[in-house]
Design a protein around this motif. Structure first.
Motif, PDB file in Angstrom:
ATOM      1  N   ASN A 110      34.801  35.675  -8.794  1.00 15.86           N
ATOM      2  CA  ASN A 110      33.367  35.752  -9.060  1.00 15.86           C
ATOM      3  C   ASN A 110      32.600  36.050  -7.766  1.00 15.86           C
ATOM      4  O   ASN A 110      31.699  36.892  -7.744  1.00 15.86           O
ATOM      5  N   ASN A 111      32.969  35.354  -6.696  1.00 10.93           N
ATOM      6  CA  ASN A 111      32.336  35.574  -5.397  1.00 10.93           C
ATOM      7  C   ASN A 111      32.607  36.985  -4.874  1.00 10.93           C
ATOM      8  O   ASN A 111      31.741  37.615  -4.266  1.00 10.93           O
ATOM      9  N   LEU A 112      33.826  37.483  -5.122  1.00 12.21           N
ATOM     10  CA  LEU A 112      34.184  38.836  -4.684  1.00 12.21           C
ATOM     11  C   LEU A 112      33.333  39.880  -5.408  1.00 12.21           C
ATOM     12  O   LEU A 112      32.847  40.832  -4.792  1.00 12.21           O
ATOM     13  N   ILE A 113      33.133  39.684  -6.691  1.00 19.92           N
ATOM     14  CA  ILE A 113      32.285  40.604  -7.469  1.00 19.92           C
ATOM     15  C   ILE A 113      30.862  40.572  -6.935  1.00 19.92           C
ATOM     16  O   ILE A 113      30.246  41.621  -6.694  1.00 19.92           O
ATOM     17  N   ASP A 114      30.333  39.383  -6.731  1.00 18.21           N
ATOM     18  CA  ASP A 114      28.965  39.251  -6.223  1.00 18.21           C
ATOM     19  C   ASP A 114      28.815  39.886  -4.837  1.00 18.21           C
ATOM     20  O   ASP A 114      27.804  40.516  -4.541  1.00 18.21           O
ATOM     21  N   ALA A 115      29.844  39.741  -3.997  1.00 12.71           N
ATOM     22  CA  ALA A 115      29.798  40.313  -2.642  1.00 12.71           C
ATOM     23  C   ALA A 115      29.838  41.838  -2.676  1.00 12.71           C
ATOM     24  O   ALA A 115      29.320  42.494  -1.766  1.00 12.71           O
ATOM     25  N   ASN A 116      30.453  42.412  -3.709  1.00 16.42           N
ATOM     26  CA  ASN A 116      30.576  43.867  -3.809  1.00 16.42           C
ATOM     27  C   ASN A 116      29.538  44.504  -4.732  1.00 16.42           C
ATOM     28  O   ASN A 116      29.559  45.719  -4.932  1.00 16.42           O
ATOM     29  N   ALA A 117      28.670  43.702  -5.291  1.00 18.16           N
ATOM     30  CA  ALA A 117      27.644  44.230  -6.201  1.00 18.16           C
ATOM     31  C   ALA A 117      26.591  45.010  -5.419  1.00 18.16           C
ATOM     32  O   ALA A 117      26.175  44.605  -4.339  1.00 18.16           O
ATOM     33  N   GLU A 118      26.204  46.135  -5.964  1.00 17.95           N
ATOM     34  CA  GLU A 118      25.162  46.977  -5.369  1.00 17.95           C
ATOM     35  C   GLU A 118      23.888  46.779  -6.168  1.00 17.95           C
ATOM     36  O   GLU A 118      23.898  46.802  -7.392  1.00 17.95           O
ATOM     37  N   GLN A 119      22.796  46.602  -5.454  1.00 15.22           N
ATOM     38  CA  GLN A 119      21.502  46.388  -6.095  1.00 15.22           C
ATOM     39  C   GLN A 119      20.990  47.694  -6.700  1.00 15.22           C
ATOM     40  O   GLN A 119      21.384  48.777  -6.265  1.00 15.22           O
ATOM     41  N   PRO A 120      20.100  47.605  -7.677  1.00 18.06           N
ATOM     42  CA  PRO A 120      19.511  48.813  -8.269  1.00 18.06           C
ATOM     43  C   PRO A 120      18.790  49.649  -7.210  1.00 18.06           C
ATOM     44  O   PRO A 120      18.295  49.115  -6.214  1.00 18.06           O
ATOM     45  N   PHE A 121      18.716  50.946  -7.440  1.00 16.67           N
ATOM     46  CA  PHE A 121      18.032  51.871  -6.535  1.00 16.67           C
ATOM     47  C   PHE A 121      16.577  51.440  -6.387  1.00 16.67           C
ATOM     48  O   PHE A 121      15.872  51.260  -7.377  1.00 16.67           O
ATOM     49  N   LEU A 122      16.150  51.255  -5.166  1.00 14.82           N
ATOM     50  CA  LEU A 122      14.795  50.787  -4.829  1.00 14.82           C
ATOM     51  C   LEU A 122      14.457  49.452  -5.504  1.00 14.82           C
ATOM     52  O   LEU A 122      13.301  49.120  -5.700  1.00 14.82           O
ATOM     53  N   GLY A 123      15.493  48.702  -5.866  1.00 14.41           N
ATOM     54  CA  GLY A 123      15.301  47.394  -6.458  1.00 14.41           C
ATOM     55  C   GLY A 123      14.801  47.394  -7.890  1.00 14.41           C
ATOM     56  O   GLY A 123      14.584  46.335  -8.464  1.00 14.41           O
ATOM     57  N   ALA A 124      14.627  48.565  -8.480  1.00 18.28           N
ATOM     58  CA  ALA A 124      14.043  48.607  -9.824  1.00 18.28           C
ATOM     59  C   ALA A 124      14.721  49.568 -10.784  1.00 18.28           C
ATOM     60  O   ALA A 124      14.586  49.421 -11.993  1.00 18.28           O
TER      61      ALA A 124
END
Length: 186
Positions: free
Chosen positions: A153-167
């Protein structure tokens, strides 16, 4: 009539030059400013190279699976199947993917399977899956690798990319990068 023909021919020539010469050269020039000259991000791991912007085929239980491909992950011929949601052949393919997923992930209910794990993207080469799609696979990967679900779970969260421009768009995970990080866990 003659004036309209001449205007039409001039407009055709102008548009041909614009869209067949100026536009491609402009796109190429801008790509030269991008990392790796616009050829994509090359990822080298274990004596092999892959592109993080092209989907990869992972089917082993010890890896997170990516989005299915309508073109068998062939970057030279990207494209969708062009079959509508009511096409019986398409529905059979999706049902087959659902059945395979449920067979390998027996604790997951059919209603819990994210759509991006059973349907191909428009290009057929999508390298990313939603965070939910990665997390629904944790139990299978955990059993195959004998790694705690908390660590995964932590590995997934560490590799997650945020949405473009946060939105724009959902949080996503690049499957190739996630699986390389998974291999590097001790």
């Amino acid at each position: 009539m003659k004036n309209n023909l001449i205007i039409g021919l001039r407009m055709t020539v102008v548009l041909l030059v614009l869209f067949m010469v100026i536009y491609p050269i402009s796109v190429w020039a801008v790509a030269q400013l991008a990392p790796n000259n616009g050829k994509g991000e090359v990822v080298a791991y274990k004596q092999s190279k892959g592109y993080s912007n092209i989907g990869q085929d992972f089917t082993a239980d010890e890896y997170f699976w990516g989005r299915p491909s309508a073109v068998d992950y062939n970057a030279a011929g990207s494209g969708a199947s062009n079959k509508g949601a009511s096409n019986q052949e398409y529905l059979a393919v999706v049902q087959s993917r659902i059945d395979t997923f449920l067979l390998k992930n027996p604790t997951v209910k059919k209603s819990e399977i994210p759509v991006d794990l059973v349907t191909a993207s428009a290009s057929g080469l999508d390298p990313n899956i939603s965070v939910e799609s990665a997390k629904v696979q944790i139990e299978r990967v955990q059993k195959a690798r004998k790694i705690s679900s908390e660590k995964l779970n932590n590995l997934i969260d560490a590799n997650a990319e945020q949405p473009f421009l946060g939105a724009f768009g959902p949080k996503k995970v690049n499957v190739l990068k996630l699986n390389i990080a998974l291999d590097q866990l001790k």
